[in-house]
Design a protein around this motif. Sequence first.
Motif, PDB file in Angstrom:
ATOM      1  N   VAL A  77       0.861  -1.181   0.000  1.00 24.97           N
ATOM      2  CA  VAL A  77       0.000   0.000   0.000  1.00 24.97           C
ATOM      3  C   VAL A  77       0.897   1.230   0.000  1.00 24.97           C
ATOM      4  CG1 VAL A  77      -1.761   1.282   1.257  1.00 24.97           C
ATOM      5  CG2 VAL A  77      -1.825  -1.224   1.236  1.00 24.97           C
ATOM      6  N   HIS A  78       0.755   2.096  -1.012  1.00 24.88           N
ATOM      7  CA  HIS A  78       1.586   3.291  -1.121  1.00 24.88           C
ATOM      8  C   HIS A  78       0.706   4.532  -1.239  1.00 24.88           C
ATOM      9  CE1 HIS A  78       4.589   0.219  -2.275  1.00 24.88           C
ATOM     10  NE2 HIS A  78       5.459   1.072  -1.767  1.00 24.88           N
ATOM     11  N   LEU A  79       1.066   5.575  -0.520  1.00 23.73           N
ATOM     12  CA  LEU A  79       0.355   6.839  -0.588  1.00 23.73           C
ATOM     13  C   LEU A  79       0.879   7.669  -1.757  1.00 23.73           C
ATOM     14  CD1 LEU A  79       0.412   7.866   3.184  1.00 23.73           C
ATOM     15  CD2 LEU A  79      -1.396   6.630   1.974  1.00 23.73           C
ATOM     16  N   GLY A  80      -0.017   8.482  -2.316  1.00 30.50           N
ATOM     17  CA  GLY A  80       0.394   9.430  -3.330  1.00 30.50           C
ATOM     18  C   GLY A  80       1.030  10.656  -2.696  1.00 30.50           C
ATOM     19  N   PRO A  81       1.689  11.503  -3.503  1.00 28.97           N
ATOM     20  CA  PRO A  81       2.378  12.687  -2.958  1.00 28.97           C
ATOM     21  C   PRO A  81       1.462  13.617  -2.172  1.00 28.97           C
ATOM     22  CG  PRO A  81       3.045  12.264  -5.226  1.00 28.97           C
ATOM     23  CD  PRO A  81       1.920  11.334  -4.946  1.00 28.97           C
ATOM     24  N   GLY A 122       1.305   3.503  10.476  1.00 27.77           N
ATOM     25  CA  GLY A 122       2.415   2.788   9.876  1.00 27.77           C
ATOM     26  C   GLY A 122       2.873   3.313   8.534  1.00 27.77           C
ATOM     27  N   HIS A 123       2.315   4.438   8.058  1.00 25.57           N
ATOM     28  CA  HIS A 123       2.766   5.017   6.798  1.00 25.57           C
ATOM     29  C   HIS A 123       4.112   5.717   6.995  1.00 25.57           C
ATOM     30  CE1 HIS A 123      -1.707   4.912   6.160  1.00 25.57           C
ATOM     31  NE2 HIS A 123      -1.299   4.389   5.021  1.00 25.57           N
ATOM     32  N   ILE A 124       5.082   5.408   6.171  1.00 27.40           N
ATOM     33  CA  ILE A 124       6.385   6.071   6.240  1.00 27.40           C
ATOM     34  C   ILE A 124       6.254   7.446   5.603  1.00 27.40           C
ATOM     35  CG2 ILE A 124       8.804   5.975   5.558  1.00 27.40           C
ATOM     36  CD1 ILE A 124       8.560   2.942   5.481  1.00 27.40           C
ATOM     37  N   LEU A 125       6.379   8.491   6.425  1.00 24.55           N
ATOM     38  CA  LEU A 125       6.199   9.861   5.945  1.00 24.55           C
ATOM     39  C   LEU A 125       7.516  10.524   5.576  1.00 24.55           C
ATOM     40  CD1 LEU A 125       3.475  11.141   8.445  1.00 24.55           C
ATOM     41  CD2 LEU A 125       3.184   9.975   6.250  1.00 24.55           C
ATOM     42  N   LEU A 143      10.139   2.480   1.531  1.00 21.32           N
ATOM     43  CA  LEU A 143      10.314   3.809   0.948  1.00 21.32           C
ATOM     44  C   LEU A 143       9.198   4.736   1.405  1.00 21.32           C
ATOM     45  CD1 LEU A 143       8.011   3.378  -1.419  1.00 21.32           C
ATOM     46  CD2 LEU A 143       9.934   2.453  -2.685  1.00 21.32           C
ATOM     47  N   THR A 144       9.385   6.024   1.150  1.00 22.32           N
ATOM     48  CA  THR A 144       8.408   7.023   1.580  1.00 22.32           C
ATOM     49  C   THR A 144       7.049   6.733   0.950  1.00 22.32           C
ATOM     50  OG1 THR A 144      10.161   8.669   1.743  1.00 22.32           O
ATOM     51  CG2 THR A 144       7.896   9.485   1.672  1.00 22.32           C
ATOM     52  N   GLY A 145       6.003   6.756   1.776  1.00 18.45           N
ATOM     53  CA  GLY A 145       4.648   6.500   1.313  1.00 18.45           C
ATOM     54  C   GLY A 145       4.189   5.083   1.529  1.00 18.45           C
ATOM     55  N   ALA A 146       5.120   4.146   1.794  1.00 18.19           N
ATOM     56  CA  ALA A 146       4.725   2.756   2.014  1.00 18.19           C
ATOM     57  C   ALA A 146       4.097   2.603   3.387  1.00 18.19           C
ATOM     58  CB  ALA A 146       5.935   1.837   1.885  1.00 18.19           C
ATOM     59  N   ARG A 147       3.141   1.694   3.491  1.00 16.08           N
ATOM     60  CA  ARG A 147       2.538   1.393   4.786  1.00 16.08           C
ATOM     61  C   ARG A 147       3.205   0.142   5.346  1.00 16.08           C
ATOM     62  NH1 ARG A 147      -3.747   0.280   6.688  1.00 16.08           N
ATOM     63  NH2 ARG A 147      -3.396   0.944   8.846  1.00 16.08           N
ATOM     64  N   GLY A 196      -1.820  11.656  25.321  1.00 17.71           N
ATOM     65  CA  GLY A 196      -1.373  10.278  25.458  1.00 17.71           C
ATOM     66  C   GLY A 196      -1.565   9.469  24.191  1.00 17.71           C
ATOM     67  N   ARG A 197      -2.080  10.081  23.137  1.00 15.58           N
ATOM     68  CA  ARG A 197      -2.382   9.368  21.895  1.00 15.58           C
ATOM     69  C   ARG A 197      -1.093   9.015  21.161  1.00 15.58           C
ATOM     70  NH1 ARG A 197      -3.263  11.241  16.675  1.00 15.58           N
ATOM     71  NH2 ARG A 197      -2.950  13.364  17.470  1.00 15.58           N
ATOM     72  N   LEU A 198      -1.041   7.800  20.637  1.00  7.93           N
ATOM     73  CA  LEU A 198       0.086   7.380  19.813  1.00  7.93           C
ATOM     74  C   LEU A 198       0.030   8.120  18.482  1.00  7.93           C
ATOM     75  CD1 LEU A 198       2.445   5.309  19.375  1.00  7.93           C
ATOM     76  CD2 LEU A 198       0.721   3.801  18.362  1.00  7.93           C
ATOM     77  N   ILE A 199       1.101   8.806  18.111  1.00 13.09           N
ATOM     78  CA  ILE A 199       1.083   9.588  16.874  1.00 13.09           C
ATOM     79  C   ILE A 199       2.087   9.088  15.839  1.00 13.09           C
ATOM     80  CG2 ILE A 199       0.220  11.671  17.989  1.00 13.09           C
ATOM     81  CD1 ILE A 199       3.052  12.781  17.963  1.00 13.09           C
ATOM     82  N   GLY A 200       2.974   8.171  16.204  1.00 10.66           N
ATOM     83  CA  GLY A 200       3.904   7.679  15.207  1.00 10.66           C
ATOM     84  C   GLY A 200       5.033   6.884  15.822  1.00 10.66           C
ATOM     85  N   ALA A 201       6.023   6.595  14.989  1.00  9.72           N
ATOM     86  CA  ALA A 201       7.188   5.825  15.434  1.00  9.72           C
ATOM     87  C   ALA A 201       8.418   6.317  14.698  1.00  9.72           C
ATOM     88  CB  ALA A 201       6.979   4.330  15.184  1.00  9.72           C
ATOM     89  N   ILE A 202       9.560   6.244  15.397  1.00  9.97           N
ATOM     90  CA  ILE A 202      10.867   6.580  14.837  1.00  9.97           C
ATOM     91  C   ILE A 202      11.630   5.279  14.636  1.00  9.97           C
ATOM     92  CG2 ILE A 202      13.023   7.809  15.233  1.00  9.97           C
ATOM     93  CD1 ILE A 202      11.395   9.625  17.154  1.00  9.97           C
ATOM     94  N   ASN A 203      12.178   5.081  13.457  1.00  8.32           N
ATOM     95  CA  ASN A 203      12.814   3.819  13.110  1.00  8.32           C
ATOM     96  C   ASN A 203      14.205   4.043  12.520  1.00  8.32           C
ATOM     97  OD1 ASN A 203      12.439   0.738  12.300  1.00  8.32           O
ATOM     98  ND2 ASN A 203      13.302   1.782  10.516  1.00  8.32           N
ATOM     99  N   LEU A 204      15.155   3.207  12.922  1.00  7.00           N
ATOM    100  CA  LEU A 204      16.468   3.137  12.308  1.00  7.00           C
ATOM    101  C   LEU A 204      16.647   1.740  11.729  1.00  7.00           C
ATOM    102  CD1 LEU A 204      18.864   4.920  14.842  1.00  7.00           C
ATOM    103  CD2 LEU A 204      18.148   5.763  12.600  1.00  7.00           C
ATOM    104  N   SER A 205      17.064   1.666  10.469  1.00  2.70           N
ATOM    105  CA  SER A 205      17.270   0.377   9.812  1.00  2.70           C
ATOM    106  C   SER A 205      18.648   0.349   9.176  1.00  2.70           C
ATOM    107  CB  SER A 205      16.211   0.130   8.739  1.00  2.70           C
ATOM    108  OG  SER A 205      14.925   0.022   9.299  1.00  2.70           O
TER     109      SER A 205
END
Length: 503
Positions: A77-81, A122-125, A143-147, A196-205
């Motif tokens: 699933v990929h988001l558009g620009p 889970g969308h990579i922004l 990549l950017t836009g992928a879920r 207290g709402r979850l708003i995202g995640a920071i990831n290192l790969s």
Amino acid sequence: MRQPGRQTRRPERRTPQTAAELAKVHERALAEAAARAATRDTNPDDPSLFQPRPEIGDSWERLRRLGLDPDAGAAAVHLGPAEIEHRRRSSGLDPLLPVLRGTLLEQSGQPPLILAIADADGHILWQEGERGLRRSADRIGFLTGARWIEESVGTNGIAAALRAQRPMQVHSAEHYLRSHHSWTCVAAPVHDPGTGRLIGAINLSGPAHSVRPYLLQLTATAAKLAETELRARRLESLHHLRTLAAPMLARVNGPALVVDAAGWTAAAAGLPPPARLRLPAEGWSTTAVHWLPSLGECVIEPLADGWLVRPVPLRNTAPAPAGDPDGPDSPGGPAALDGLGGLGGLLAEQAEGARVRLDLRRPGSPALSVHGAAGSWSHALSPRHAELLLLLATERNGLSAAQLADALFGDPARTVTVRAELSRLRRHLGGLLAHRPYRFAESVLVGVAGPEDPYDLLPSSSGPAVRRLRAGLAGGTVRLPGPPPLPGQLPAPRTGRVALPPA
């Protein structure tokens, strides 16, 4: 001060196994799972099985039941620009990029890494890092836009951190998809300190052979820095609202207070201001008068950036004094978002015939609803309180502190933590909870609303009893207590307790 809406947990400190060892675990665990399915043996705690870590094993079992192919995954699933830009602006994460880049990417002597920031879905922004490494990541769809969720790309760091709501590492063959085995991901969730709402995640790969163990702690620290920045922005917004509210409160006849959209008090007149009001989980209805646990009946009027709250004169409930359970420094107070608002006194009187509903349908957002003669309330729960209430709901005869410690931690000696959390719960739930052993009061009707997928039941929990309950629900050997009857209905006859699966 504790951060609202989250439970403090230390990131894992396990030394990663080698890629070859994890590959053996991966292949054997999938084969064992298929064999168990054929024999309907659904106990994941069988010591005879060669198993991965509990969090990884639960994820693999869930994905196997969903039918995800470990060689192919699912349609991406990929988001558009335009959608990516919209989510960037609405996520609240955009202002955090400079501090995250400086903390995670600009460290000398660090191996090549990719920094990815995802939203709560889970969308990579955003994705940044060494160019050659990014080309390798593009080939697996990172990549950017992928879920980047489990249902599409299997077990991975972003999905694990979002589900568990704590820092997580997925190393090499702990990934469900074989195409990801050459990678290691570390990720930490970010919560909005105001709600207290979850708003995202920071990831290192990065490549599995070069990722260092300290990166998990580094990522967890970056998430805390991000939340500190968000907290500073919230305080600045409260100050602005306070400036606007001062002349308005001077003209109001009677006690009143102004709160922001999350319920945090900006200004008050004529009453001791609580640090935060408990706003209904479902939001305000169209009626002008609402019942609030700490203030009684109040007239609610919308403001540009919050609400004007005016207690109705001659109400039966006195204003909450300073230092009450809604205070900022009290155990389970609003700063922690893990209490239930100052309901203790009222609920103690209304325990007879009260209906309690533990709502666990949305992974990561447990809530408790209480319905009684005085009204209805719905409040968010911390992960630990949700675990405790689930265990008590499924074992109506009660559990001792040692039994609860064994169910949550696999260690019956950890009773101090259990007693402290239950003391906080009983302080706010009053007569709804009894003790010796700990249990819901006999007169209370309790129901649990579970998720559609049993493996989405409290996904942040790795407690042995919760894991057995998930497996039992998936195998059809246990069930959750049904919903309590509506007012005027007769309760369903009890056919026996709904017990946890045996250890």
